[in-house]
Scaffold this motif. Structure first.
Motif, PDB file in Angstrom:
ATOM      1  N   THR A   1      49.593  46.782  13.049  1.00 25.80           N
ATOM      2  CA  THR A   1      48.507  46.201  12.877  1.00 25.80           C
ATOM      3  C   THR A   1      48.236  45.201  14.049  1.00 25.80           C
ATOM      4  N   LEU A   2      48.941  45.677  14.666  1.00 24.50           N
ATOM      5  CA  LEU A   2      48.208  44.772  16.471  1.00 24.50           C
ATOM      6  C   LEU A   2      47.134  45.473  16.889  1.00 24.50           C
ATOM      7  N   VAL A   3      46.838  46.927  16.033  1.00 24.52           N
ATOM      8  CA  VAL A   3      45.799  47.503  16.894  1.00 24.52           C
ATOM      9  C   VAL A   3      44.566  46.492  16.230  1.00 24.52           C
ATOM     10  N   SER A   4      44.673  46.703  14.726  1.00 26.94           N
ATOM     11  CA  SER A   4      43.893  45.789  14.578  1.00 26.94           C
ATOM     12  C   SER A   4      43.475  44.458  14.588  1.00 26.94           C
ATOM     13  N   ALA A   5      44.739  43.809  14.818  1.00 22.50           N
ATOM     14  CA  ALA A   5      44.583  42.395  15.919  1.00 22.50           C
ATOM     15  C   ALA A   5      44.333  42.267  16.948  1.00 22.50           C
ATOM     16  N   GLU A   6      44.168  43.459  17.952  1.00 23.21           N
ATOM     17  CA  GLU A   6      43.087  43.987  19.149  1.00 23.21           C
ATOM     18  C   GLU A   6      41.745  44.141  19.352  1.00 23.21           C
ATOM     19  N   MET A   7      41.228  44.533  18.336  1.00 25.99           N
ATOM     20  CA  MET A   7      39.649  45.024  18.072  1.00 25.99           C
ATOM     21  C   MET A   7      38.976  43.983  18.267  1.00 25.99           C
ATOM     22  N   VAL A   8      38.914  42.943  17.878  1.00 25.87           N
ATOM     23  CA  VAL A   8      38.072  41.790  17.759  1.00 25.87           C
ATOM     24  C   VAL A   8      38.061  41.226  19.647  1.00 25.87           C
ATOM     25  N   ALA A   9      37.529  41.206  19.729  1.00 23.77           N
ATOM     26  CA  ALA A   9      37.489  40.284  21.111  1.00 23.77           C
ATOM     27  C   ALA A   9      37.544  40.406  22.114  1.00 23.77           C
ATOM     28  N   ALA A  10      39.362  41.275  22.150  1.00 19.65           N
ATOM     29  CA  ALA A  10      40.361  41.143  23.062  1.00 19.65           C
ATOM     30  C   ALA A  10      39.833  41.728  24.394  1.00 19.65           C
ATOM     31  N   ASN A  11      40.664  41.205  25.762  1.00 19.80           N
ATOM     32  CA  ASN A  11      40.497  42.303  27.523  1.00 19.80           C
ATOM     33  C   ASN A  11      41.629  42.240  27.443  1.00 19.80           C
ATOM     34  N   SER A  12      42.706  42.708  26.936  1.00 19.59           N
ATOM     35  CA  SER A  12      44.216  43.321  27.271  1.00 19.59           C
ATOM     36  C   SER A  12      45.252  43.134  25.876  1.00 19.59           C
ATOM     37  N   GLY A  13      46.154  43.628  25.830  1.00 17.46           N
ATOM     38  CA  GLY A  13      46.942  44.360  25.074  1.00 17.46           C
ATOM     39  C   GLY A  13      47.190  45.861  25.052  1.00 17.46           C
ATOM     40  N   ILE A  14      48.348  46.589  24.595  1.00 15.66           N
ATOM     41  CA  ILE A  14      48.596  47.489  24.486  1.00 15.66           C
ATOM     42  C   ILE A  14      47.083  48.307  24.278  1.00 15.66           C
ATOM     43  N   GLY A  15      47.125  47.294  22.230  1.00 14.29           N
ATOM     44  CA  GLY A  15      46.455  48.307  21.457  1.00 14.29           C
ATOM     45  C   GLY A  15      44.688  48.032  21.458  1.00 14.29           C
ATOM     46  N   TRP A  16      44.356  47.168  22.434  1.00 20.54           N
ATOM     47  CA  TRP A  16      43.212  47.317  22.409  1.00 20.54           C
ATOM     48  C   TRP A  16      43.519  47.936  24.000  1.00 20.54           C
ATOM     49  N   MET A  17      44.326  48.739  24.979  1.00 19.52           N
ATOM     50  CA  MET A  17      43.759  49.570  26.287  1.00 19.52           C
ATOM     51  C   MET A  17      43.176  51.301  25.562  1.00 19.52           C
ATOM     52  N   VAL A  18      44.482  51.164  24.378  1.00 15.94           N
ATOM     53  CA  VAL A  18      43.831  52.340  23.637  1.00 15.94           C
ATOM     54  C   VAL A  18      42.437  52.313  22.431  1.00 15.94           C
ATOM     55  N   LEU A  19      42.286  51.742  22.448  1.00 17.03           N
ATOM     56  CA  LEU A  19      40.645  51.463  21.480  1.00 17.03           C
ATOM     57  C   LEU A  19      39.855  51.506  22.285  1.00 17.03           C
ATOM     58  N   ASP A  20      40.574  50.816  23.600  1.00 15.19           N
ATOM     59  CA  ASP A  20      39.706  50.687  24.522  1.00 15.19           C
ATOM     60  C   ASP A  20      39.004  52.283  25.320  1.00 15.19           C
ATOM     61  N   ALA A  21      40.530  53.454  25.773  1.00 12.29           N
ATOM     62  CA  ALA A  21      40.563  54.547  25.960  1.00 12.29           C
ATOM     63  C   ALA A  21      40.045  54.950  25.203  1.00 12.29           C
ATOM     64  N   SER A  22      40.272  55.844  23.601  1.00  8.83           N
ATOM     65  CA  SER A  22      39.026  55.831  23.013  1.00  8.83           C
ATOM     66  C   SER A  22      37.995  56.260  23.246  1.00  8.83           C
ATOM     67  N   ARG A  23      36.977  55.431  23.108  1.00  8.27           N
ATOM     68  CA  ARG A  23      35.262  55.483  23.663  1.00  8.27           C
ATOM     69  C   ARG A  23      35.089  55.973  24.851  1.00  8.27           C
ATOM     70  N   TYR A  24      36.105  56.562  25.548  1.00 10.78           N
ATOM     71  CA  TYR A  24      35.982  57.194  26.832  1.00 10.78           C
ATOM     72  C   TYR A  24      36.726  58.489  26.627  1.00 10.78           C
ATOM     73  N   LEU A  25      37.250  58.409  25.339  1.00  5.35           N
ATOM     74  CA  LEU A  25      37.603  59.881  25.025  1.00  5.35           C
ATOM     75  C   LEU A  25      38.673  60.670  26.441  1.00  5.35           C
ATOM     76  N   ARG A  26      39.163  59.010  26.569  1.00  3.83           N
ATOM     77  CA  ARG A  26      40.324  58.943  27.781  1.00  3.83           C
ATOM     78  C   ARG A  26      41.305  58.990  26.530  1.00  3.83           C
ATOM     79  N   SER A  27      41.808  61.083  26.064  1.00  2.55           N
ATOM     80  CA  SER A  27      43.201  61.377  25.409  1.00  2.55           C
ATOM     81  C   SER A  27      44.756  60.894  26.245  1.00  2.55           C
ATOM     82  N   ASP A  28      44.618  61.441  27.532  1.00  2.09           N
ATOM     83  CA  ASP A  28      45.527  60.942  28.172  1.00  2.09           C
ATOM     84  C   ASP A  28      46.331  59.490  28.630  1.00  2.09           C
ATOM     85  N   ILE A  29      45.469  57.878  28.273  1.00  2.00           N
ATOM     86  CA  ILE A  29      45.539  56.803  28.383  1.00  2.00           C
ATOM     87  C   ILE A  29      46.251  57.011  26.987  1.00  2.00           C
ATOM     88  N   ILE A  30      45.560  57.325  25.838  1.00  2.00           N
ATOM     89  CA  ILE A  30      45.409  56.895  23.996  1.00  2.00           C
ATOM     90  C   ILE A  30      47.121  57.060  23.973  1.00  2.00           C
TER      91      ILE A  30
END
Length: 272
Positions: free
Chosen positions: A211-240
């Protein structure tokens, strides 16, 4: 690491450590997965944007360790996620275990709380996360509350189930030697429930981590889950991949920590 080997020897279930051969099998599985991953990328069987090579994933990891990601170091991202997760997990432990044990002991309390638990338990986290954001704001409070709810139900249910299935013979035997209800709860029911409680804790931690990724989807700017979600917007599969691997490793370490405590607190688990 422990496994339970049910050996019919004098009617005892023996708990033994993982053998050397089994450790080698585990290591072999990991090596095979890595080789398959390496060969797929080496032979070009998959697009590098979708499945990055181990080398590019390692390079991304080193880069994030040295330069961080979006103004935060990797340890700060991991620390933010762990702070949310552990805060919610321990809050759930403090509240869910007493309520679960009391509900198992009292059918009236169980009838009062079960409809609430059973109603929200199957709901997807995002279904009510928006409400939590509206009620608690966009900061950590709403995220911790979401993770708390994810942890609460598995712990509560495991505690209720544990109390219900305590053998009546144990309770009656305690009554015959003059124990009162408080003593029976402390010295009979609670110890008998500990194995199931730890199962609930491990389940709750796994659910909360997903559930952590869901918790970091809204208005977050830090966290491992947020990092994965943010990287997916730029197709950075290596960071994902880096984020997923880190989440997997930390999840295993947290689960092993609970197992370690369980082995110390419940040494009789696995014995009949």
């Amino acid at each position: 690491m422990y496994i339970i080997s049910k050996l019919k020897k004098k009617g005892v279930v023996i708990v033994k450590k993982k053998t050397t051969g089994e450790r080698l099998l585990t290591l072999g599985t990991m090596i095979i997965i890595f080789i398959i991953w390496f060969m797929i990328t080496k032979l070009g069987l998959a697009d590098q944007k979708l499945v990055p090579s181990p080398k590019s994933v390692w390079a991304a990891f080193v880069d994030i360790m040295q330069n961080g990601y979006k103004n935060y170091t990797l340890l700060e991202h991991l620390g933010s996620s762990m702070n949310r997760l552990i805060s919610a997990f321990f809050s759930a432990i403090i509240i869910a275990i007493p309520l679960g044990l009391a509900s198992g002991y009292s059918s009236k309390l169980r009838a009062l709380l079960e409809p609430i638990i059973e109603f929200y338990r199957p709901l997807p986290p995002l279904a009510y996360y928006t409400l939590l954001v509206l009620w608690l704001g966009i900061e950590n409070k709403s995220k911790i509350a979401l993770l708390f709810l994810a942890c609460f139900a598995p712990i509560y249910i495991s505690c209720v189930s544990a109390v219900i299935k305590v053998k009546e013979d144990y309770v009656n035997s305690a009554y015959t030697v003059g124990a009162n209800k408080v003593q029976i709860f402390i010295y009979v029911i609670f110890p008998a429930c500990l194995p199931d409680i730890f199962i609930g804790l491990r389940t709750a931690l796994g659910v909360a981590y997903t559930t952590l990724v869901s918790a970091e989807m809204v208005a977050a700017n830090s966290g491992i889950g947020w990092m994965v979600l943010d990287a997916s917007r730029y197709l950075r599969s290596d960071i994902i991949f880096v984020g997923i691997i880190i989440m997997g490793i930390t999840g295993i370490l947290l689960d092993k920590s609970i197992q370690f405590i369980e082995n110390k607190v419940v040494p009789w688990k696995g014995r009949e």
